[in-house]
Design an enzyme around this catalytic site. Structure first.
Site, PDB file in Angstrom:
ATOM      1  N   ASP A 153      -4.032  60.467  23.643  1.00  0.00           N
ATOM      2  CA  ASP A 153      -4.932  59.749  24.551  1.00  0.00           C
ATOM      3  C   ASP A 153      -6.392  59.932  24.129  1.00  0.00           C
ATOM      4  OD1 ASP A 153      -5.919  58.416  26.770  1.00  0.00           O
ATOM      5  OD2 ASP A 153      -4.622  59.446  28.180  1.00  0.00           O
ATOM      6  N   ASP A 154      -7.063  58.838  23.793  1.00  0.00           N
ATOM      7  CA  ASP A 154      -8.500  58.862  23.474  1.00  0.00           C
ATOM      8  C   ASP A 154      -8.828  59.613  22.185  1.00  0.00           C
ATOM      9  OD1 ASP A 154      -8.843  57.516  25.850  1.00  0.00           O
ATOM     10  OD2 ASP A 154     -10.241  58.948  26.727  1.00  0.00           O
ATOM     11  N   CYS A 209      -7.190  52.602  27.863  1.00  0.00           N
ATOM     12  CA  CYS A 209      -5.848  53.179  27.908  1.00  0.00           C
ATOM     13  C   CYS A 209      -4.773  52.197  28.348  1.00  0.00           C
ATOM     14  CB  CYS A 209      -5.828  54.394  28.828  1.00  0.00           C
ATOM     15  SG  CYS A 209      -6.833  55.781  28.274  1.00  0.00           S
ATOM     16  N   ASP A 264      -3.956  55.726  21.823  1.00  0.00           N
ATOM     17  CA  ASP A 264      -4.081  54.469  22.570  1.00  0.00           C
ATOM     18  C   ASP A 264      -5.431  53.798  22.367  1.00  0.00           C
ATOM     19  OD1 ASP A 264      -5.526  56.323  24.023  1.00  0.00           O
ATOM     20  OD2 ASP A 264      -4.546  55.923  25.935  1.00  0.00           O
TER      21      ASP A 264
END
Length: 511
Positions: A38-39, A72, A309
């Protein structure tokens, strides 16, 4: 009758995949492990030696991999369906422009890569983050498991982004976790994934599709206790675009940005350190999963994908921290893959994107994806010569609204499970949202092009200006501007095979 040895079955499988043949006809289909963090921008994996040693070196590194919309939930919807956001309708992480609620109520869960592979006999599992806003008390509640998933382990309450004090929907039953060190979410997800892999090894005739989606290094990027004091010296990279000196050439939404202060830069460095500490835990996760696959005898027959993502900026162009823009820091994401038939150390330079994951997994499983899919399988890039035709331009899209306290915009959602409010301070400073809406292109010829709803534009020649310091939109060659604009309009108006055909037109080719 004699049967091929396991090693020969793996070779036959790899040859079939690379030839585009139907894998189900073979004696053994490949497993798929997809790690989606994530990120994570492309700078952070440089600090993951275990990822490099265990996935990149024995596999392939995709050096021009992007997301079409850097946020996201839209990105995850694209990953599940193989469609761009203007076809999924998911543009944000919250109702009414996105989030789990819209994805669910629009019926998009009825056909995803999970349903396709489950229908083909795969044991499917999601462990970790699903879509922002999941679950919703009005749409299935905390025990809801979306179609297509045989095994489900996803947070359904509490504060999973903080890594502590959360609850988990485990196949319809809620488990509670507190603040004990061993309850750190990343370690819990890692243990659960290893348990799934060991259990799957008991029935090797049934292939598995495991999607592991940790919340790290998303903010607040709380690392496990073992790394809480690590890397005391690190600071965010001071790239040429960090705290950019002159932004008078940038779109209107940026021009009111003041230079970062010393306090701003201290905050950026502190957060970057936590992201780097979190990356150490993700590196442990990769090592642990590979160890389990090797111990169970499944490693040689498993494709392992590692990606993110979306990207993330921290100080570039005077933007403190966040995502959602067309800058390289936000749209470029890592992708490494190892598996049957992929030669060690392969470098893939073709233009690839998150829209390609679903059709890639489908081809590995021997499934024909639905006609609505916009992306293309990456399998032809795994080995051998490059395909004669490939994507020359990728469509870029912006969120449709600010990500400000999305909990307030999702009826029936559990506070803390949704995406925390993003620090899109440049947008907040100028509430005229049309100033921030854009569509753009990232081309294989290394052009970055974006048109805004308010008439602004951006054009960067990344071969001469890799840090996007000089916006040449007003002075770019008129013929090139017209060609890129036509290509952009064509891609926005196309879908499926027609869109893929349009992507292959080389616009703005260099002399």
């Amino acid at each position: 009758m004699t049967f091929p040895s396991p090693s020969w079955r793996r070779r036959l499988l790899a040859l079939a995949l690379l030839a585009g043949l139907a894998a189900p006809a073979l004696a053994q289909r490949a497993n798929i492990l997809f790690i989606l963090v994530d990120d994570m921008d492309v700078e952070l994996p440089q600090h993951m030696p275990k990822l490099r040693r265990l996935l990149a070196q024995p596999g392939a590194s995709f050096e021009n991999n992007f997301v079409s919309l850097s946020l996201c939930c839209p990105s995850r919807a694209t990953t599940l369906r193989g469609q761009f956001s203007h076809h999924t309708g998911i543009f944000t992480g919250h109702w009414p422009d996105g989030g789990f609620l819209k994805f669910h109520r629009d019926g998009l869960e009825s056909s995803t890569v999970a349903t396709w592979l489950q229908g083909a006999g795969y044991r499917t599992a999601l462990i970790g983050k699903y879509l922002n806003g999941y679950p919703n008390v009005e749409d299935g509640g905390r025990s809801y498991v979306p179609p297509g998933w045989s095994y489900w382990f996803s947070p359904n309450a509490g504060t999973p982004y903080n890594q502590y004090s959360y609850r988990i929907n485990f196949n319809g039953r809620t488990l509670s976790y507190g603040k004990a060190p061993e309850h750190h979410l990343n370690d819990v997800l890692q243990a659960q994934a290893n348990a799934f892999l060991r259990d799957a090894a008991k029935t090797p005739a049934q292939p598995f599709f495991l999607v592991l989606t940790p919340y790290l290094p998303h903010g607040p990027a709380t690392p496990p206790p073992r790394y809480a004091e690590a890397l005391p010296w690190v600071k965010a990279p001071r790239t040429p675009s960090f705290n950019e000196a002159d932004i008078s050439d940038k779109p209107r939404w940026m021009r009111n940005r003041t230079l970062l202060t010393a306090a701003d830069m201290a905050d950026i460095d502190a957060f970057y350190r936590k992201r780097r500490q979190s990356t150490l835990a993700l590196d442990d996760m990769v090592e642990s999963l590979v160890r389990t696959l090797r111990a169970t005898g499944a490693l040689d027959n498993t494709y392992i994908f590692f990606s993110s993502d979306n990207g993330f900026h921290q100080g570039q162009h005077r933007l403190k921290e966040g995502k959602g823009w067309a800058f390289e820091e936000d749209i470029r994401v890592p992708l490494v893959v190892r598996g049957p038939g992929i030669p060690a150390g392969r470098k893939v330079r073709q233009l690839t994107a998150n829209v390609d994951f679903a059709p890639t997994f489908a081809q590995i499983a021997g499934v024909a994806p639905p006609e609505f899919v916009d992306g293309r399988s990456l399998v032809p890039l795994f080995a051998g010569p490059a395909p004669a035709r490939w994507r020359q331009a990728l469509l870029l899209q912006s969120p449709t609204s600010l990500e400000v306290v999305p909990e307030a915009g999702n009826p029936g959602s559990e506070a803390g499970v949704l995406e925390p409010a993003e620090d899109r301070e440049a947008a907040a400073a100028n509430p005229v949202w049309k100033n921030h809406l854009y569509h753009g292109l990232r081309t294989a010829s290394n052009y970055s092009f974006a048109l805004y709803e308010n008439g602004d534009g951006e054009f960067y020649d990344l071969e001469t200006d890799p840090y996007q310091l000089a916006n040449r939109y007003k002075s770019m060659p008129p013929a090139l501007k017209q060609a890129l604009t036509r290509q952009l309009r064509t891609l926005r108006g196309s879908a499926g095979q027609a869109l893929r055909n349009a992507e292959e037109v080389a616009v703005g080719r260099r002399p």
